[in-house]
Write an enzyme that holds these catalytic residues in place. Sequence first.
Site, short mmCIF file in Angstrom:
data_model
loop_
_atom_site.label_atom_id
_atom_site.label_comp_id
_atom_site.label_asym_id
_atom_site.label_seq_id
_atom_site.Cartn_x
_atom_site.Cartn_y
_atom_site.Cartn_z
N ASP A 40 0.82 -1.23 0.00
CA ASP A 40 0.00 0.00 0.00
C ASP A 40 0.84 1.26 0.00
O ASP A 40 0.62 2.16 -0.80
CB ASP A 40 -1.06 0.00 1.13
CG ASP A 40 -0.51 -0.01 2.53
OD1 ASP A 40 0.68 -0.38 2.73
OD2 ASP A 40 -1.26 0.33 3.47
N ASP A 175 -5.67 -0.11 5.68
CA ASP A 175 -6.56 -0.46 6.79
C ASP A 175 -7.83 0.38 6.77
O ASP A 175 -8.95 -0.13 6.86
CB ASP A 175 -5.85 -0.27 8.14
CG ASP A 175 -4.59 -1.11 8.25
OD1 ASP A 175 -4.33 -1.92 7.33
OD2 ASP A 175 -3.86 -0.96 9.25
MG MG Z 1 -3.45 -0.79 13.27
#
Ligand code: MG
Length: 389
Positions: A40, A175
């Site tokens: 990422d 995330d």
């Molecule tokens: Mg984390």
Amino acid sequence: MDVLARRKLVSERFAERFGRQPLVWSQAPGRVDLMGSHTDYNLGYVLTQAIDRNTWIAARPRNDGKVSIQSLNLEGRAEFTLDQIEHDTAVPWTDYVRGVAAILRQQGYPLVGFDGLIHSTIPFGSGLSSSAALEMATAVLFRALGDLEIDPVQMALLCQRAENEFVGMNCGILDQYSSAMGRAGSVLLLDCRDLSSKTKPLAGGIQVVVCDTRAQRELTGSEYPERRAQCEEGVRILANFYPGIQALRDLSIEQLEFHKATLPGMVYRRCRFIIEENQRVLDMADALTAGGRDQISVLAAASYAGARDLYEISCEEMELMMAAMLSAPGVIGARQAGAGFGGCMVAFVEQGQVEAFAWHVGERYQASSGIEPHAYPVSAAPGAGPLSW
Ligand code: MG
Ligand code: ADP
């Protein structure tokens, strides 16, 4: 725990602690990556899904510009005023909530304070992104209370900034994006450069199973930033030959190999892993959609081998968990998940054999490591949003 029992528990605890019933609820899921470790922040691809483990916040608005926050998962409480948001050294977990408030404020969003109680079913610090879920649940709550107009990708970016700038963890977008954009029943093929994603259905008969090593991580905290810096160094050196490249995403394996001699050995290995892993994400998206068992198996094995030998994010417990997963009935493929260094791993398992798989992993891993693991199926869940009853 079923949803009704959980709601009852959180409502009762809220009433005990704040004297009244909660009025507004938010939820944000954790995530597991099916392919794409550390890609990422190299602006590459990740195959990811939100999972059916999530963080809730039950809340009630206040009219004094303050936030009072508690968690059913961790001790400690904090009250802070939205006009002056500072770090909390006494109850550090509240920094995730404070950070989101601080960044939203900084962006000029008008915020309404609240009494809030957090409850999560995501294990902490094991790579399923409980931190991003807490941030996203907080952002959704502020959005609901203040009637703010923020779309999910913007919210993910603001929450990432909260973690980068306020909490001080220089994580990529994976995330928060997964938690924001999850889709029930689908995996996401995320492009971290333009933040677009395609939803991909998982072929029938294949179950994603999380296998938590529950290993005590002995990290100094520098492992993650070190790897980031090594990737950046690779880009800096290779930009001498390929002007205009911005990230490892922009390089092919042939280009890397051609200039291997100019790179320090460790930097070369890190770059090689990322460039190969990036291609594996695209290949795995196809394999999982088509249900190509052999390809899934080969790709997952190559991802783990690279994580261990090139990116060096494995550890003894992960090695033992790989052995347990790969010897279990019904296994199709297995690899690391999250940032590595212990924590959770992920297996692709034939649907009818999930129980036998989990039982075998439990026995075998405990016998070899002395640690009782957790192995459980996860399904692709919807992204963060309000909960209404
Ligand atoms: Mg984390
Ligand atoms: P991960 O995101 O992989 O779970 P992190 O170290 O990034 O691991 O984030 C875990 C931290 O996030 C916890 O130690 C705690 O500070 C905070 N946190 C996450 N969920 C909660 C919760 N439900 N209640 C309180 N703190 C939480």
